[in-house]
Motif scaffolding. Structure first.
Motif, PDB file in Angstrom:
ATOM      1  N   ILE A  84       7.885   8.123 -11.351  1.00 19.74           N
ATOM      2  CA  ILE A  84       6.914   9.152 -10.982  1.00 19.74           C
ATOM      3  C   ILE A  84       5.700   8.508 -10.333  1.00 19.74           C
ATOM      4  N   THR A  85       5.267   7.418 -10.934  1.00 20.66           N
ATOM      5  CA  THR A  85       4.099   6.745 -10.401  1.00 20.66           C
ATOM      6  C   THR A  85       4.351   6.253  -8.976  1.00 20.66           C
ATOM      7  N   GLN A  86       5.516   5.648  -8.826  1.00 15.64           N
ATOM      8  CA  GLN A  86       5.795   5.108  -7.510  1.00 15.64           C
ATOM      9  C   GLN A  86       5.843   6.221  -6.469  1.00 15.64           C
ATOM     10  N   CYS A  87       6.502   7.273  -6.861  1.00 15.74           N
ATOM     11  CA  CYS A  87       6.619   8.395  -5.949  1.00 15.74           C
ATOM     12  C   CYS A  87       5.233   8.949  -5.610  1.00 15.74           C
ATOM     13  N   ALA A  88       4.426   9.062  -6.631  1.00 19.88           N
ATOM     14  CA  ALA A  88       3.079   9.587  -6.407  1.00 19.88           C
ATOM     15  C   ALA A  88       2.305   8.648  -5.489  1.00 19.88           C
ATOM     16  N   GLN A  89       2.510   7.389  -5.683  1.00 24.59           N
ATOM     17  CA  GLN A  89       1.786   6.443  -4.846  1.00 24.59           C
ATOM     18  C   GLN A  89       2.215   6.549  -3.385  1.00 24.59           C
ATOM     19  N   ILE A  90       3.501   6.695  -3.224  1.00 29.33           N
ATOM     20  CA  ILE A  90       4.000   6.827  -1.858  1.00 29.33           C
ATOM     21  C   ILE A  90       3.358   8.031  -1.175  1.00 29.33           C
ATOM     22  N   GLN A 128       0.834  -1.192   0.000  1.00 32.71           N
ATOM     23  CA  GLN A 128       0.000   0.000   0.000  1.00 32.71           C
ATOM     24  C   GLN A 128       0.872   1.247   0.000  1.00 32.71           C
ATOM     25  N   ALA A 129       1.877   1.215   0.829  1.00 29.61           N
ATOM     26  CA  ALA A 129       2.709   2.401   0.960  1.00 29.61           C
ATOM     27  C   ALA A 129       3.640   2.559  -0.227  1.00 29.61           C
ATOM     28  N   GLN A 130       3.994   1.456  -0.826  1.00 30.68           N
ATOM     29  CA  GLN A 130       4.896   1.514  -1.980  1.00 30.68           C
ATOM     30  C   GLN A 130       6.276   2.065  -1.644  1.00 30.68           C
ATOM     31  N   VAL A 131       6.529   2.203  -0.361  1.00 30.89           N
ATOM     32  CA  VAL A 131       7.873   2.679  -0.009  1.00 30.89           C
ATOM     33  C   VAL A 131       8.819   1.496  -0.130  1.00 30.89           C
ATOM     34  N   PRO A 132       9.792   1.616  -0.980  1.00 30.49           N
ATOM     35  CA  PRO A 132      10.702   0.480  -1.139  1.00 30.49           C
ATOM     36  C   PRO A 132      11.427   0.218   0.176  1.00 30.49           C
ATOM     37  N   LEU A 133      11.595  -1.039   0.502  1.00 31.07           N
ATOM     38  CA  LEU A 133      12.369  -1.382   1.683  1.00 31.07           C
ATOM     39  C   LEU A 133      13.749  -1.774   1.200  1.00 31.07           C
TER      40      LEU A 133
END
Lengths: 1095, 767
Positions: A873-879, A391-396
């Motif tokens: 961009i998408t990932q960042c936006a999702q985060i 959900q957070a899409q923050v890469p670990l």
């Protein structure tokens, strides 16, 4: 100041703080204080205030610039200056900086020839015709903005509201004004400033009238910022203040600074003081005035959450554009972190603690977790479930630098010798003994913290437990009390069950026509003579155990027998390049001291022997093959230093053809430019890795050499690539030699295998860096030095437990440069959370960017660049959307709200997106892109930070006698004042930008010429002059260089000179010529994306 | 037949030719019945002190198929200035230079005493001699040291303008560049990879003139247009360099683990040497001198693996077809030898090791190119050192005793055809009317190439009489043969030596006595032996022996005088009397017997047998034994066990060995030290005499023989015992009851038994 800054590395932690106060006082103290130093400042003081005010108007810039001249002596970045002050210490860390690296690599920049051509037109546009530039920017801005606008017509408008700022931006035209100003006259700085103001105002009105955006676009924002900085030059506080309240600033007058600002003329001094406090506040609370605003971009405007009071002002202005000063400033964030965290040592005992930023100088106390110098994570609080993570899409991810160098104050890891039994490990998962292992049953057994397996404690390791269940000897044993330590490996950990022999260095020198012609060979041979005395040695060893060998080559290879018993070296030519082998064993790899006479003789003769060569063709793969075979024959690991000039077109394995094709850019085939031409090099690299043969490549190309292919082996063997386009001894000698010295002298581990173990629930799934992997878990590194970083990504494979947290153990098995086999263990415990907010509160944007950049840079190998950019961009936006949705307090949709820890994510991400790899400018060669791509792959967090966001340091704004680094300013043209001199660095490049109206005295004392026009553009060395300013600047340059792993060649850029185009590449907050968005525009775009996601 | 003996001797002295028959049977049928073929031993470059070369060029017959050279046998019309070729009868005009010719003013080639004449050709570029050293570095330290010294010494013996090159090999092959100052430079090749000549030249940078030219030009202002190679440099220029380089030669540095042989890339090294010369100096005189201390153990041409536990092939293995690498290696070296021969270069092999070094496989390199083959135990022996030194010996003119790139052309009158040649030569495959279809030795051609030759190099040349029985040759008719040898003299001149000989024809039925009397049994023995050895290379040993036996029996039947079925009545005339004895010893010789010899030794012996002149060959077949005693001056004695007496000192010369053997009593005397007592000075002299004589032989011989000084009961006495005719053995010792001689422990038949048996067979009508 510079001097101090340079020093930073040493006393980094403590200094800054003390310093700050000092500065503040002086600076704020009123400009008066500042006045103290040079009269000029005092004079400026007057104007300063004006400027400060100006910033809001945007016009300020112009004025500043113009005004600058006088101010020049003072530090340029006023507004920022304030931050700078705080940050001075920080500066060292190089908070800013970045993107530009890439450009630099572009051979052209350096290569004067190309640069000029290209740049000229460009230059003209920007300066010559302000309008044109404006147009360009406007277009871009327009597009973005419009886009932005569309989605959120009203509110958005507000959010962007900055439009007001935009207006000011329009004011930016001030740029035009600026330009105009330059020509006109430096003389009346103050007056000009004012004048500009005047100008601005009109402009403003214009912009505002115009649709909000067009004008605002770039211009707007810059203006303000610039003005701020410039003016402040003297009064640091002034500008800075304005910035902090980004929001506020837009509504120049309205904002807090506004008060001051408005006062522009008058209130300058007061401003500073207030600001400072403000910042501090920000730091404390996420929202503190300064920070607060940043997190919620929109907020500033909306003002609601963040600013609280401040918001008020923004709102009024909303309709227009974002004020650059209102959006999160990297400089500010860095500065704050320095101030808040630079004083106390960072103690690693607490699980899940977020370390200070990489730009902050701090001491580390190892109390059970690895120092952030070894491991940094994107987040120190991991979601318990994979659902949350998704959900957070923050890469670990963790960025691991296993052999990182430590400051002298910190002890290097203890070496533990467990004798013949070797290190104690878990029987099941093979994790090494670490502080997290749980001893039970009175100490007779221990439970593995990674896999929960219960193991017997061997008798010789038995120890009683105390009442807390801790072993009595816990503090006597590094492996039970520290986060990082080393084990001596037993013979079981060695190749072929034999203890390794000391490694070897082999120097392989291209002696084809090109290499000879440029003088490279002579230079190199001369240098090697002395450099060989400085081979890395271990601990207190008297002499290095490393043996050396020499090979020269063109399309055949020449090996040298330098056995100590020989009177003269012997050359052995191997022309069977198709089937390479090593022609000699004895006498090829020798101890430097024993064979010194022969080696010296050899190095003397090599340039002579090939002085008349006509051979232009070279081979490449056979050279590496030869080195590898030599190591194999000698049964040792080692490193090859290759000095290569041209595309290997000679008939041999690994022969390459020129496939450079710019037409492929922006097509689906663009990825082929990054892929190696042939698979031969991968195969070769694999063999090298098996032998522990690390390859460092120094390239001296005149034209396309296919870096993408040539760097395959260095990349896979943990080596480095250095590239010196159009190498000329006069110009590049220092850079090359410094790099070479550093590369040869640095401590290296050989034949290494790294394994990252995790506690159950997460798993290392992906690795980035310079290494080879033959399976999915072991990172094989033929060589690993203190600069190389491996980024590891984790994924959930089970639920994590909030109580036990998550553990990482990175074990590196390597051969030291003395030939000792060792294991280095780093342990890190992380928290786990069930609330997303916890995640967002414990993130590290710098690390995140490091990961994302590496991810993207690898992505271009397989996907079209556009797709890669979109993914980012998408990932960042999702985060960010996830945060907005789940964590932020409810607010209007039009508001951009950023998590405190990630408020810089957009600006940094934008820098990544417009980097040369992902969005190449016309002058960026294919080789440059491949080169940069390859470099970034093994960068650590500090390097990526400054690489993507370069550090811009005003030189003449702070008093000459101040010993610390001047506070950085934001990387935007608006922040430059034409009366100042700036240094810009990104870890690879170093520019000295000289404003057109810099005081003559300054010019004289720095360049030893009487006027600006006499300064030689492109100069790479400052004359050594005996005056405080010259000393200070040179000292600063030296200290900057000392901080970076590669020597940064200085390029002096004059304002409005053709070279300036090059320089402007690195002003990453601005719109780039290659189409990269400005910070403001990108932020708008991000906001739009987020809004789309939310809706 | 003193006259014939003189005639034969005179002819040999003058022309270097000895025929098996000096009067030729005039029909094919008769000739075949003579058993021993019409053949000759030709020593093309026999040293003739009284034969100064003439300074002009020969006059050739104008008929394209003939091209014979004007000679004393030609009929000359002095008035018309015409001459008639005595081979094809073509009438030719004299060239303009001969305008002044008349009966009293004859050019040398028309004078009968110049049946052999040497012309010097002035035309054509003279290319310096080339010596390319190919040196094995897998040697023991002292061996290598000795070799290095020998090589350094040899530099001083070379002609100053000669080009020298150096290739060293071990696990790798290094071609040393001799031109560069300072750093010594070499090109290294993998020892396991066979490369084509083209590849070698590419890798040595010889195909592109860029590099070498630019280096050679400034240094060499057109001194030698040929000198384009960095690897071959005039000795006078790089003398010091090369001496140093040789001095610095290291043993092959690659470690040799326990139980392994060093890896030795002889095959590739030779291949590179050949390729190098092929590319740079085709068709000029060049010697590739290979010095090796062991068998090739890797790469093409490997003879044995590097595992010490697997010994190198023996004759036993070869017979069992158990020599894994032999065929392949032989093929490799044959290919090299042929290429070398085509380019006119020669390969010497100097193999010094206690074990075999693969001479069997490599022999063709020396055999086909006329190179030397020297075999010794160590480079650190005087045998090698002096032999090597002797290669550079000079003749009375101060010229080196070596010649290069020779072609030998043979022309015959029409009654004869050429059947073949045996010697250090290769066929040039020139067919012609005078080439027989029946081959003996290397046949099918009238021209051979002899890449390296010296004054003693001798070829056996075999002919066939083709005149039909029904076309008798008129009384007094003579057959003629002309040998034309073109070669490069060691002074680098081209020269042509022409030998024209003629012999009478005789009708075998009416004039058998004449023919018989003109039989040269020594030449015949050697010529037959060469045939036998030639066959032995390709056939099984016993077959060859049987063939020889049959020939001998047939000869005896043809020329013996006997009553049928009465062995005791068998008599041979003087001109045949020694022949059976030669055959007896030949059968026992190492040329045909491989027992007790390694394949390498056999190859070595056969190599020398096929190129030495008649005298030396005879010594090889039947060693000479001299006896020294107080009874009188040294005398030759029978090579018989009965000659081994207690009070004699024996000196045996087998060509390959010089054995001095002290009889039992003499040995005891010496042990007692009589020689040191002034009153027994004569004993001292007696002891000294054979030593002096041996020394004399040693001085003259090439290769230097093994010198053995032994005594009665000494282990080395075996060399003597194995050679003498075992007239007394453990079997008949008591039967003979003589007090003289020493019994030999052998089951070999003695000469007596052999002769008895021969007589029996010869007189028997059964066969």
């Amino acid at each position: 100041m510079n001097v101090n800054q340079s020093v930073p590395p040493v006393p980094p932690f403590g200094q800054p703080q003390p310093v700050y106060p000092a500065y503040h006082q002086s600076s704020y103290g009123g400009q008066p204080g500042s006045t103290a130093p040079p009269t000029p400042y005092g004079a400026y003081n007057g104007p300063v205030p004006g400027y400060q005010q100006a910033p809001p108007q945007g016009v300020s810039r112009a004025p500043t610039s113009s005004g600058a001249p006088p101010a020049s002596t003072a530090q340029a970045p006023c507004g920022q200056a304030a931050y700078g002050q705080f940050g001075q210490g920080d500066v060292q860390n190089g908070p800013s900086s970045t993107v530009q690296m890439q450009r630099l690599p572009g051979s052209q920049p350096f290569g004067s020839p190309l640069a000029p051509v290209v740049s000229q037109p460009a230059v003209l546009q920007p300066y010559g015709s302000p309008p044109t530039s404006a147009q360009v920017t406007t277009q871009l801005a327009g597009m973005q903005i419009s886009g932005a606008v569309a989605p959120a017509p009203p509110s958005s408008g507000l959010s962007y509201g900055p439009p007001t700022s935009l207006a000011s931006a329009s004011g930016s035209f001030p740029n035009s004004g600026l330009y105009g100003s330059y020509p006109q006259g430096q003389a009346p700085p103050v007056g000009q400033a004012q004048g500009y103001l005047g100008v601005q105002t009109p402009q403003r009105s214009a912009p505002s009238q115009a649709s909000s955006f067009t004008p605002p676009a770039s211009g707007g924002p810059r203006m303000p910022s610039m003005t701020g900085p410039l003016l402040p030059g003297q009064g640091f506080g002034g500008p800075s203040v304005s910035q902090p309240n980004h929001v506020s600033s837009p509504p120049p007058q309205a904002l807090p600074p506004g008060t001051q600002m408005t006062g522009p003329p008058g209130p300058p001094p007061p401003m500073h003081s207030p600001q400072q406090p403000g910042y501090q506040l920000q730091q404390n609370g996420s929202f503190g005035p300064a920070r607060g605003p940043q997190p919620n971009y929109g907020s500033p405007y909306p003002g609601v959450p963040t600013f609280g009071s401040q918001p008020g002002p923004p709102q009024p202005l909303p309709p227009k554009r974002l004020d650059p000063d209102a959006i999160p400033s990297p400089i500010q964030v860095i500065e704050d972190d320095r101030n808040n965290r630079g004083t106390e040592p960072f103690v690693t005992g607490v699980r899940g603690q977020v370390p200070p930023l990489v730009t902050t100088n701090f001491l580390v106390k190892d109390q059970g977790n690895a120092s952030p110098r070894y491991i940094r994570c994107t987040s120190y609080n991991i979601p318990c479930t994979s659902d949350m993570a998704k959900q957070a899409q923050v890469p670990l991810a963790a960025v691991i630098k296993p052999l990182a160098r430590l400051p002298p104050e910190e002890a290097s890891p203890y070496v533990v010798d467990h004798g013949e039994s070797g290190p104690l490990r878990c029987n099941r998962c093979k994790a090494y003994m670490c502080p997290f292992m749980q001893f039970i049953e009175g100490g007779r057994r221990f439970q593995c913290c990674f896999c929960s397996c219960i193991n017997d404690v061997p008798p010789q390791y038995f120890q009683h437990l105390d009442h807390t269940g801790k072993r009595v000897d816990a503090y006597d044993r590094p492996e039970l009390s520290l986060g990082s330590y080393e084990f001596l490996a037993t013979v079981d950990y060695c190749k072929n069950n034999k203890f390794p022999s000391p490694p070897a260095f082999i120097f392989m020198i291209d002696v084809s026509y090109n290499a000879i012609r440029t003088g490279l060979v002579r230079l190199l041979c001369e240098e090697l003579k002395s450099l060989l005395d400085f081979l890395p040695r271990e601990g207190g060893a008297e002499e290095s155990a490393i043996r050396v060998g020499f090979v020269t080559y063109n399309k055949v290879l020449h090996f040298y027998n330098v056995k100590s018993s020989l009177a003269q070296p012997q050359m052995m030519v191997v022309s069977d390049v198709a089937d390479m082998f090593v022609p000699l064993l004895d006498g090829f790899l020798v101890n430097v001291n024993e064979s010194r006479a022969v080696i010296t003789s050899l190095l003397d003769q090599i340039p002579e022997m090939f002085a008349d060569t006509r051979e232009t063709e070279t081979v490449f793969a056979p050279v590496i093959q030869a080195g590898m075979e030599a190591l194999k024959a000698a049964e040792c690991a080692g490193k090859l230093f290759l000095f290569h000039t041209s595309l290997p077109i000679a008939e041999a394995p690994g022969k390459l053809k020129n496939r450079d094709d710019r037409k492929l850019i922006n097509t689906d085939k663009e990825k082929t430019l990054f892929q190696p031409q042939t698979g031969a090099y991968q195969t070769l690299a694999k063999e090298c890795v098996a032998q522990g043969c690390c390859v460092d490549l120094f390239l001296f190309p005149n034209q396309y050499v296919d870096v993408a292919t040539l760097s395959v082996v260095p990349q896979l063997t943990g080596g480095s690539v250095y590239k010196y386009a159009c190498f000329q001894v006069e110009n590049d000698q220092e850079r090359f030699l410094s790099d070479l010295r550093r590369d040869v002298q640095k401590v290296v581990g050989f034949d290494a295998v790294m394994r990252v173990r995790t506690s159950t629930g997460i798993r290392a799934v992906d690795f980035f860096g310079a290494f080879y992997m033959s399976n999915t878990t072991d990172v094989e590194l033929a060589g690993l030095d203190g600069d190389k970083t491996v980024t590891v990504e984790f994924k959930h494979d089970d639920r994590l437990n909030e109580e036990s947290g998550a553990l990482l153990q990175c074990a590196l098995l390597y051969t030291s440069c003395a030939g000792q086999r060792r294991l280095r263990i780093h342990n890190l415990a992380l928290n786990c959370c069930t609330q997303l907010a916890d995640l967002y509160r414990n993130c590290e944007t710098d690390t995140l960017i490091n990961y994302m950049a590496k991810f993207a840079y690898r992505g271009v190998l397989n996907s079209p660049v556009k797709a890669v950019r979109d993914t980012l961009i998408t990932q960042c936006a999702q985060i960010l959307a996830c945060y907005r949705k789940n964590c932020a307090s409810p607010s209007s949709a039009g508001q951009l709200i950023l998590p405190e820890c990630m408020k810089l994510l957009p600006v940094y991400l934008n820098c990544v997106l417009k980097s040369d790899v992902l969005q190449p400018g016309a002058e960026v060669t294919t080789d440059d892109r491949a080169y940069v791509r390859q470099l970034v792959t093994s960068m650590d967090v500090a390097e990526t930070n400054v690489f993507f966001y370069p550090r811009l340091l005003p030189l003449t704004k702070s008093p000459i006698e101040s010993t610390t680094e001047p506070p950085a300013v934001r990387a935007s043209e608006e922040r430059l004042s034409n009366g100042d001199i700036y240094l810009l660095e990104n870890g690879l490049n170093l520019f000295l930008w000289v404003g057109a109206s810099v005081q003559q005295g300054v010019v004289q004392s720095l360049f030893s010429v009487s006027s600006f026009s006499q300064i030689i553009s492109g100069l790479s060395v400052l004359p050594v002059l005996d005056n405080p300013l010259s000393k200070k600047v040179r000292g600063l340059i030296d200290s900057l260089r000392a901080q970076r792993s590669r020597y940064m060649k200085l390029i002096v850029v004059k304002q409005e000179d053709k070279l300036e185009m090059l320089f402007k590449h690195f002003l990453v907050e601005d719109k780039s010529l290659s189409g990269g968005a400005s910070y403001v525009d990108f932020l708008c775009h991000m906001h739009k994306e987020i809004r789309q996601l939310l809706s | 037949m003193a006259t014939y003996l003189e005639f034969i001797q005179q002819n040999e002295e003058r022309d270097g030719v000895r025929f098996s028959w000096n009067v030729w049977p005039s029909s094919r049928l008769e000739a075949t019945r003579m058993v021993v073929p019409l053949a000759c031993l030709l020593t093309p470059l026999k040293e003739c002190p009284d034969l100064p070369p003439v300074q002009y060029e020969p006059v050739f017959c104008s008929r394209p198929t003939c091209k014979a050279v004007l000679n004393p046998l030609c009929q000359v019309d002095y008035r018309a200035k015409l001459w008639a070729c005595n081979f094809c009868f073509q009438r030719n005009q004299f060239p303009p230079a001969y305008a002044g010719i008349s009966e009293v003013n004859q050019p040398a080639e028309l004078m009968p005493q110049f049946s052999t004449i040497e012309y010097m050709i002035q035309r054509g570029a003279q290319s310096p001699l080339i010596f390319l050293y190919v040196v094995d570095t897998c040697l023991e330290e002292d061996d290598l040291q000795a070799l290095k010294e020998s090589l350094q010494m040899s530099l001083s013996l070379l002609p100053p303008d000669a080009l020298v090159g150096l290739i060293t090999f071990g696990r790798m092959v290094q071609v040393h560049e001799l031109s560069c100052e300072g750093i010594s430079k070499s090109y290294v090749f993998r020892g396991t990879k066979d490369l084509t000549a083209k590849q070698i030249q590419d890798m040595l940078g010889l195909t592109k003139p860029a590099m070498p030219m630019q280096q050679a030009r400034p240094a060499q202002p057109q001194e030698h247009p040929f000198v384009s190679s960095r690897f071959l440099q005039p000795i006078h220029k790089i003398d010091m360099n090369l001496t140093d380089l040789l001095g610095e030669l290291q043993r092959d540095p690659w470690p040799v683990t326990q139980g392994k042989r060093p890896l030795r890339s002889t095959g590739v090294a030779l291949s590179i040497a050949v390729g190098l010369l092929e590319g740079t100096f085709p068709n000029t005189g060049a010697r590739i001198m290979l010095f090796t201390g062991g068998p090739p153990t890797q790469g093409p041409g490997m003879v044995v693996g590097d595992e010490l536990k697997i010994p190198i092939r023996s004759w036993h293995d070869i017979e069992k077809d158990n020599a894994r690498f032999m065929k392949k290696a032989t093929k490799h070296y044959e290919m090299l030898a042929n290429r070398t021969a085509v380019n006119g270069h020669c390969i010497d092999i100097y193999a010094c090791a206690l074990d075999q070094t693969g001479l069997l496989e490599m022999k063709c390199c020396a055999n086909l190119t006329g190179g030397h083959m020297v075999m010794g135990d160590s480079f650190n022996t005087s045998l090698f050192k002096q032999t090597f030194q002797r290669i550079f010996s000079k003749d009375f003119n101060g010229d080196f005793r070596m010649a290069f790139g020779a072609t030998l052309e043979v022309k015959t009158s029409r009654e004869l055809k050429i059947a073949g040649a045996i010697g250090p030569c290769v066929s040039l495959n020139v067919k012609g009317p005078c080439v027989s279809e029946n081959e003996l030795g290397v046949g099918g051609t009238s021209q051979w190439k002899i890449c390296g030759l010296d004054p003693t190099s001798t070829l056996g040349i075999y002919f066939e009489v083709v005149n039909q029985h029904n076309a008798p040759i008129p009384q007094g008719g003579r057959g003629a043969i002309q040998f034309v040898t073109q070669y490069q003299h060691s002074s680098t001149q081209r020269r042509i030596r022409v030998t024209t000989i003629a012999r009478n024809w005789a009708d075998a039925q009416s004039q058998l006595r004449h023919i018989e009397a003109a039989f040269d049994q020594e030449a015949a023995a050697v010529l037959m032996a060469r045939l036998g050895v030639f066959r032995a290379e390709s056939e099984e040993g016993p077959d060859v022996l049987r063939w020889l036996d049959r020939q001998l029996i047939r000869l005896c039947q043809k020329f013996g005088q006997y009553n049928k079925e009465d062995p005791t009545s068998f008599r041979l005339s003087d001109s045949f009397s020694l022949y059976p004895q030669f055959m007896f010893h030949l059968r026992r010789s190492p040329f045909l017997q491989v027992f007790n010899n390694s394949p390498d030794e056999s190859s070595y012996y056969r190599h020398h047998f096929a190129r030495q002149d008649l005298t030396q060959s005879l010594i090889m077949i039947q060693p000479i034994l001299y006896s020294y005693s107080f009874q009188g001056p040294p005398e030759p004695v029978l090579l018989d066990s009965s000659s081994i007496l207690a009070d004699r000192i024996l000196l045996m010369d087998t060509f390959f060995q010089i054995v001095i053997y002290l009889g039992e009593t003499i040995a005891q005397w010496r042990k007692a030290g009589y020689q040191d007592m002034p009153e027994y000075e004569n004993f001292k002299h007696l002891l000294q005499a054979p030593l002096d004589d041996a020394q004399e032989i040693l001085q003259a011989r090439f290769p230097m023989p093994r010198y053995i000084n032994t005594e009665h009961g000494g282990s080395q006495a075996r060399f003597l015992l194995s050679k003498v005719n075992p007239s007394q053995t453990h079997n008949n010792l008591y039967a003979w009851g003589q007090e003289t001689g020493a019994p030999i422990l052998t089951d070999d038949v003695s000469l007596q038994v052999f002769m008895d048996h021969l007589k029996k067979l010869a007189v028997s009508s059964a066969c």
